[in-house]
Write a protein that holds these residues in place. Sequence first.
Motif, short mmCIF file in Angstrom:
data_model
loop_
_atom_site.label_atom_id
_atom_site.label_comp_id
_atom_site.label_asym_id
_atom_site.label_seq_id
_atom_site.Cartn_x
_atom_site.Cartn_y
_atom_site.Cartn_z
N SER A 121 -33.30 9.67 100.81
CA SER A 121 -33.96 9.32 99.54
C SER A 121 -33.20 8.24 98.78
O SER A 121 -33.97 7.50 98.27
CB SER A 121 -34.09 10.49 98.51
OG SER A 121 -32.70 11.06 98.48
N ASN A 131 -26.35 10.53 93.89
CA ASN A 131 -27.15 11.73 93.97
C ASN A 131 -26.17 12.90 94.36
O ASN A 131 -26.26 14.16 94.11
CB ASN A 131 -28.15 11.58 95.21
CG ASN A 131 -29.45 10.67 94.72
OD1 ASN A 131 -29.45 10.55 93.44
ND2 ASN A 131 -29.96 10.47 95.69
N GLY A 214 -33.03 16.22 85.53
CA GLY A 214 -33.33 16.20 87.19
C GLY A 214 -34.60 15.95 87.59
O GLY A 214 -35.06 15.36 88.49
N ILE A 215 -35.77 16.52 86.66
CA ILE A 215 -37.27 16.33 87.06
C ILE A 215 -37.37 15.01 86.53
O ILE A 215 -38.51 14.30 87.13
CB ILE A 215 -37.89 17.46 86.09
CG1 ILE A 215 -37.51 18.96 86.62
CG2 ILE A 215 -39.41 16.80 86.31
CD1 ILE A 215 -38.42 20.03 85.95
N SER A 218 -36.62 12.83 89.37
CA SER A 218 -37.47 13.15 90.60
C SER A 218 -38.47 12.24 90.95
O SER A 218 -39.16 11.43 89.99
CB SER A 218 -37.79 14.61 90.65
OG SER A 218 -36.80 15.57 90.31
N ASP A 219 -38.86 12.19 92.27
CA ASP A 219 -39.96 11.43 92.60
C ASP A 219 -41.41 12.27 92.45
O ASP A 219 -41.33 13.16 93.21
CB ASP A 219 -39.84 10.94 94.14
CG ASP A 219 -40.87 10.17 94.86
OD1 ASP A 219 -41.79 9.88 94.03
OD2 ASP A 219 -41.05 10.18 95.99
N ILE A 256 -43.46 17.41 93.21
CA ILE A 256 -42.29 16.82 92.75
C ILE A 256 -41.42 16.97 93.99
O ILE A 256 -40.99 18.22 94.47
CB ILE A 256 -41.78 17.74 91.61
CG1 ILE A 256 -42.78 17.84 90.52
CG2 ILE A 256 -40.43 17.26 90.92
CD1 ILE A 256 -42.60 18.73 89.43
N VAL A 258 -37.90 16.89 94.36
CA VAL A 258 -36.68 17.20 93.25
C VAL A 258 -35.48 16.34 93.57
O VAL A 258 -35.10 16.00 94.84
CB VAL A 258 -36.52 18.67 93.12
CG1 VAL A 258 -37.69 19.33 92.92
CG2 VAL A 258 -35.88 19.17 94.58
N HIS A 259 -34.98 15.79 92.60
CA HIS A 259 -33.76 15.10 92.48
C HIS A 259 -32.75 16.03 92.73
O HIS A 259 -32.76 17.19 92.36
CB HIS A 259 -33.62 14.14 91.28
CG HIS A 259 -32.38 13.26 91.28
ND1 HIS A 259 -31.16 13.98 90.82
CD2 HIS A 259 -32.42 11.90 91.63
CE1 HIS A 259 -30.24 12.71 90.87
NE2 HIS A 259 -31.04 11.80 91.33
N ALA A 262 -32.09 17.94 89.59
CA ALA A 262 -33.20 18.85 89.53
C ALA A 262 -32.85 20.23 90.30
O ALA A 262 -33.23 21.18 89.87
CB ALA A 262 -34.44 18.29 89.61
#
Length: 372
Positions: A121, A131, A214-215, A218-219, A256, A258-259, A262
């Motif tokens: 990612s 990350n 975190g959200i 996120s992608d 989502i 998640v990162h 997150a």
Amino acid sequence: METDYTPHTNAPQDAYLLSILRVRQFIYNRFSITTLHVSGDAIRFEATALRAPWRDIKKESRQMDYNAYKQQWGGRIIVTLVKIRKQRTPDEKKEMRAAWLLFIATICTTLMAGYLMSGDSAKTWWGAALNTVSFSAGLLLILGTHEMSHKIAALRNGVKASPPKFIPVPTIIGTLGAFIRLRSPLPDENAAVDLGISGPVGGFLMAIPILIIGILLSDVRAVAPSNVPGGIYFAEPIIFKFIAYTVLRIPSESTIFVHPLAFAGWVGLLVTMLNLMPIGQLDGGHIARAMLGPRGHKILSYMMIAGLIGLGLYTKYMGWYLWAGIAAFFLRFPYPPHSGAIAPLRTRNILIAILGIAILILCFMPMPVSVG
């Protein structure tokens, strides 16, 4: 010939007795007390009135090498004086070194988990590093806040507790959590509720901002989760849905990805949910025992274990069998003894127990993880 004569005295014992007399005089001069209990390094008593400003009382108690803590509701006051330990014993120093080594090891295992989670990612090496560090830092901050909240509650109630000890394990999250051990009896049921609820509330409050950030990192893709082939899916508890789809206004039909930060927040919600279950010596178990008594607590614990097995059969999620086994194993250990209650369970702590149930519902996930 001159002879010096010095009476034989036991200096350490005399100093100790003088200290006790000084503390006793301080208590009766500064408070109107009704009951008093001494346990280890703590003196706990109920007072109907303070005869001096609380700021002055705390200052004077520190001069006697005690920290003063006050809990007040209505016209009742519970005061706890805890002896300030200026030097650790050799065993305490050894335990502290072990706690630091476990913490350092957990940093390494959570960094490894964060790196593996980052995968492809991150497009740059510094992105992957960010990350990795964000997952480790976020998770350790949540778990550390959880355990330090327990530690502070123990100090406030005059209960001796070990330093927080993290459990490093090379898993998908890099740890099995952390724990503290109580070294002295609980003074009463109110202390049990305080110690039980403090950790989950502290960890929950720390997990919320970490989850929000975190959200945001996120992608989010405009595709329904059912249309995303393969992968690992993490359940969305009520509080997660509220944050993502109501507060942050993410379209409900989106997916989502998640990162790592997150994911750390999600793990914090999972840890809070598991700890609040009213079983054995889990945090929820301490609260249940204070509310229901030893017999009611034992019956509820076995009912909850049976419920976890039933939930595993219903959802086909193997994790519930593992958690039921762990809970049953820890039921074998003796519960921390009470040193003698000096106050009945108060309304404030009954409301706190209800708060614990509310947080459990907000974090509950029938099937935390599934594979697509």
